[in-house]
Enzyme design. Sequence first.
Site, PDB file in Angstrom:
ATOM      1  N   SER A   1      20.396  31.519 -31.246  1.00 58.83           N
ATOM      2  CA  SER A   1      19.438  31.479 -30.124  1.00 58.83           C
ATOM      3  C   SER A   1      19.461  30.149 -29.389  1.00 58.83           C
ATOM      4  O   SER A   1      19.422  29.081 -29.998  1.00 58.83           O
ATOM      5  CB  SER A   1      18.021  31.745 -30.643  1.00 58.83           C
ATOM      6  OG  SER A   1      17.104  31.538 -29.588  1.00 58.83           O
ATOM      7  N   LYS A   2      19.505  30.233 -28.071  1.00 58.60           N
ATOM      8  CA  LYS A   2      19.486  29.023 -27.246  1.00 58.60           C
ATOM      9  C   LYS A   2      18.056  28.644 -26.868  1.00 58.60           C
ATOM     10  O   LYS A   2      17.837  27.651 -26.173  1.00 58.60           O
ATOM     11  CB  LYS A   2      20.293  29.268 -25.965  1.00 58.60           C
ATOM     12  CG  LYS A   2      21.768  29.507 -26.199  1.00 58.60           C
ATOM     13  CD  LYS A   2      22.487  29.456 -24.872  1.00 58.60           C
ATOM     14  CE  LYS A   2      23.942  29.855 -24.896  1.00 58.60           C
ATOM     15  NZ  LYS A   2      24.710  29.704 -26.089  1.00 58.60           N
ATOM     16  N   SER A   3      17.075  29.434 -27.282  1.00 57.17           N
ATOM     17  CA  SER A   3      15.698  29.183 -26.840  1.00 57.17           C
ATOM     18  C   SER A   3      15.175  27.789 -27.198  1.00 57.17           C
ATOM     19  O   SER A   3      14.536  27.149 -26.361  1.00 57.17           O
ATOM     20  CB  SER A   3      14.757  30.263 -27.387  1.00 57.17           C
ATOM     21  OG  SER A   3      15.062  31.484 -26.771  1.00 57.17           O
TER      22      SER A   3
ATOM     23  N   THR B   1      12.605  38.049 -30.274  1.00 56.06           N
ATOM     24  CA  THR B   1      13.867  38.605 -29.798  1.00 56.06           C
ATOM     25  C   THR B   1      14.330  39.736 -30.719  1.00 56.06           C
ATOM     26  O   THR B   1      13.589  40.148 -31.624  1.00 56.06           O
ATOM     27  CB  THR B   1      14.914  37.473 -29.575  1.00 56.06           C
ATOM     28  OG1 THR B   1      16.055  38.041 -28.948  1.00 56.06           O
ATOM     29  CG2 THR B   1      15.313  36.796 -30.872  1.00 56.06           C
TER      30      THR B   1
ATOM     31  N   LYS C   1      11.083  43.180 -30.693  1.00 55.44           N
ATOM     32  CA  LYS C   1      10.217  43.217 -29.506  1.00 55.44           C
ATOM     33  C   LYS C   1       9.251  44.408 -29.495  1.00 55.44           C
ATOM     34  O   LYS C   1       8.129  44.289 -29.007  1.00 55.44           O
ATOM     35  CB  LYS C   1      11.066  43.236 -28.226  1.00 55.44           C
ATOM     36  CG  LYS C   1      11.794  41.929 -27.958  1.00 55.44           C
ATOM     37  CD  LYS C   1      12.531  41.988 -26.630  1.00 55.44           C
ATOM     38  CE  LYS C   1      13.472  40.811 -26.476  1.00 55.44           C
ATOM     39  NZ  LYS C   1      14.169  40.808 -25.190  1.00 55.44           N
TER      40      LYS C   1
ATOM     41  N   GLY D   1      15.604  49.408 -24.343  1.00 58.31           N
ATOM     42  CA  GLY D   1      14.587  48.356 -24.301  1.00 58.31           C
ATOM     43  C   GLY D   1      14.810  47.367 -23.170  1.00 58.31           C
ATOM     44  O   GLY D   1      13.861  46.944 -22.500  1.00 58.31           O
TER      45      GLY D   1
ATOM     46  N   VAL E   1      20.424  61.112 -20.024  1.00 57.54           N
ATOM     47  CA  VAL E   1      19.581  61.223 -18.825  1.00 57.54           C
ATOM     48  C   VAL E   1      18.118  61.505 -19.196  1.00 57.54           C
ATOM     49  O   VAL E   1      17.189  61.003 -18.549  1.00 57.54           O
ATOM     50  CB  VAL E   1      20.156  62.318 -17.886  1.00 57.54           C
ATOM     51  CG1 VAL E   1      19.238  62.586 -16.717  1.00 57.54           C
ATOM     52  CG2 VAL E   1      21.521  61.868 -17.375  1.00 57.54           C
ATOM     53  N   ASP E   2      17.894  62.253 -20.260  1.00 57.38           N
ATOM     54  CA  ASP E   2      16.510  62.561 -20.683  1.00 57.38           C
ATOM     55  C   ASP E   2      15.745  61.287 -21.006  1.00 57.38           C
ATOM     56  O   ASP E   2      14.556  61.163 -20.722  1.00 57.38           O
ATOM     57  CB  ASP E   2      16.515  63.455 -21.939  1.00 57.38           C
ATOM     58  CG  ASP E   2      17.002  64.853 -21.613  1.00 57.38           C
ATOM     59  OD1 ASP E   2      17.033  65.189 -20.416  1.00 57.38           O
ATOM     60  OD2 ASP E   2      17.363  65.586 -22.551  1.00 57.38           O
TER      61      ASP E   2
ATOM     62  N   GLY F   1      23.869  37.170 -17.392  1.00 63.04           N
ATOM     63  CA  GLY F   1      22.437  37.048 -17.644  1.00 63.04           C
ATOM     64  C   GLY F   1      21.967  35.683 -18.121  1.00 63.04           C
ATOM     65  O   GLY F   1      20.830  35.559 -18.582  1.00 63.04           O
TER      66      GLY F   1
HETATM   67  P1  ATR Z   1      18.580  47.418 -25.580  1.00 59.02           P
HETATM   68  O1  ATR Z   1      17.297  46.935 -26.166  1.00 59.02           O
HETATM   69  O2  ATR Z   1      19.684  46.398 -25.555  1.00 59.02           O
HETATM   70  O3  ATR Z   1      18.376  48.083 -24.244  1.00 59.02           O
HETATM   71  P2  ATR Z   1      18.801  50.022 -26.715  1.00 59.02           P
HETATM   72  O4  ATR Z   1      17.338  50.262 -26.577  1.00 59.02           O
HETATM   73  O5  ATR Z   1      19.504  50.492 -27.942  1.00 59.02           O
HETATM   74  O6  ATR Z   1      19.136  48.482 -26.610  1.00 59.02           O
HETATM   75  O7  ATR Z   1      19.517  50.647 -25.423  1.00 59.02           O
HETATM   76  C1  ATR Z   1      20.884  50.540 -25.219  1.00 59.02           C
HETATM   77  C2  ATR Z   1      21.225  51.073 -23.837  1.00 59.02           C
HETATM   78  O8  ATR Z   1      22.632  50.948 -23.615  1.00 59.02           O
HETATM   79  C3  ATR Z   1      20.906  52.531 -23.628  1.00 59.02           C
HETATM   80  O9  ATR Z   1      20.630  52.787 -22.277  1.00 59.02           O
HETATM   81  C4  ATR Z   1      22.222  53.204 -24.057  1.00 59.02           C
HETATM   82  O10 ATR Z   1      22.429  54.485 -23.539  1.00 59.02           O
HETATM   83  P3  ATR Z   1      21.802  55.788 -24.269  1.00 59.02           P
HETATM   84  O11 ATR Z   1      20.323  55.738 -24.035  1.00 59.02           O
HETATM   85  O12 ATR Z   1      22.448  56.938 -23.615  1.00 59.02           O
HETATM   86  O13 ATR Z   1      22.162  55.648 -25.733  1.00 59.02           O
HETATM   87  C5  ATR Z   1      23.194  52.235 -23.426  1.00 59.02           C
HETATM   88  N1  ATR Z   1      24.524  52.273 -24.035  1.00 59.02           N
HETATM   89  C6  ATR Z   1      24.893  51.725 -25.211  1.00 59.02           C
HETATM   90  N2  ATR Z   1      26.217  51.906 -25.439  1.00 59.02           N
HETATM   91  C7  ATR Z   1      26.691  52.606 -24.375  1.00 59.02           C
HETATM   92  C8  ATR Z   1      27.958  53.113 -24.001  1.00 59.02           C
HETATM   93  N3  ATR Z   1      29.031  52.937 -24.779  1.00 59.02           N
HETATM   94  N4  ATR Z   1      28.080  53.771 -22.831  1.00 59.02           N
HETATM   95  C9  ATR Z   1      27.016  53.934 -22.038  1.00 59.02           C
HETATM   96  N5  ATR Z   1      25.774  53.508 -22.327  1.00 59.02           N
HETATM   97  C10 ATR Z   1      25.614  52.844 -23.476  1.00 59.02           C
END
Ligand code: ATR
Length: 271
Positions: free
Chosen positions: A15-17, A62, A66, A130, A154-155, A239
């Site tokens: 962590s860089k915080s 982190t 969270k 998240g 998509v859901d 980022g």
């Molecule tokens: P974070 O807190 O980093 O957002 P997360 O809640 O696990 O971590 O969400 C990861 C996101 O990256 C989601 O939108 C995930 O898509 P899904 O909801 O369909 O799982 C997306 N993601 C992760 N790996 C992916 C991949 N190889 N291709 C496309 N989307 C991906």
Amino acid sequence: MSDKYAVIGNPIAHSKSPLIHEAFAKQTGQKISYERILAPLDGFEVTLESLVTQGYKGVNVTVPFKLEAYELCQTHTGRAFVAGASNTLIFNGGHIAGDNTDGAGLVNDIEKNLEVCLQGKQILLLGAGGAAQGVLQPLLEAQPKVITVANRNVDKAHLMLKRLAIKQATCGISVLSFEALTQQYDVIINATSAGLTETALPIANGIFSNNSLAYDMMYGRETPFMQQARENGAQVADGLGMLVEQAAEAFYIWRGVRPETQPVIAMLRAL
Ligand code: ATR
């Protein structure tokens, strides 16, 4: 005596915080200490309680805590509520208040540091996890013309918007699959974690243009998303600025002083 703050995560060594908050404290003449704390994966609550008891004034939270942090707070700000997650906690006696500064960090980096105004723009947000949830409300508050959310599942994107519906959305907001994206966007934000595994997203080259900003919320590496955007003429950003800006927002909440972020971003880039 310095006021005590910390960042809790697992892992946390990277962590860089602490570096960022120490730089802010030096710059603003605030007397604080700020340390990294590794909480066991099943021991976040105990760790938090111990810090409250020891008189810490607040913590950043982190990965992967969270969501749990959000649940343990007695009160939340609106942006923490929409995110369903907290990255900044304020301790006041035994009371824990939860905020989420990730979205403000993103918007400040885009508007202030990259000088791209979001008002009236067409934004594409990739992801519905998240990270995406944390930035949606502040993005809306920047008054874009349109926000399109695209996610592999998509859901899940629809569910994310359902949570947001409690707030008034002032712009057009819709959900599409990656494959259905055809039009160009002014600002394209990658909030997926696909870059961690070097996975390219199935998005068309045509969504990028010479006038678009492609922003990856990850930092420290050139992701396939960034490569694709660069090859298609877009301005590209990682980022790192968001990381510093979310920290500045937390520092402001805790200390009432807004630090300058540019020198700290420059310091981290130089490392
Ligand atoms: P974070 O807190 O980093 O957002 P997360 O809640 O696990 O971590 O969400 C990861 C996101 O990256 C989601 O939108 C995930 O898509 P899904 O909801 O369909 O799982 C997306 N993601 C992760 N790996 C992916 C991949 N190889 N291709 C496309 N989307 C991906």
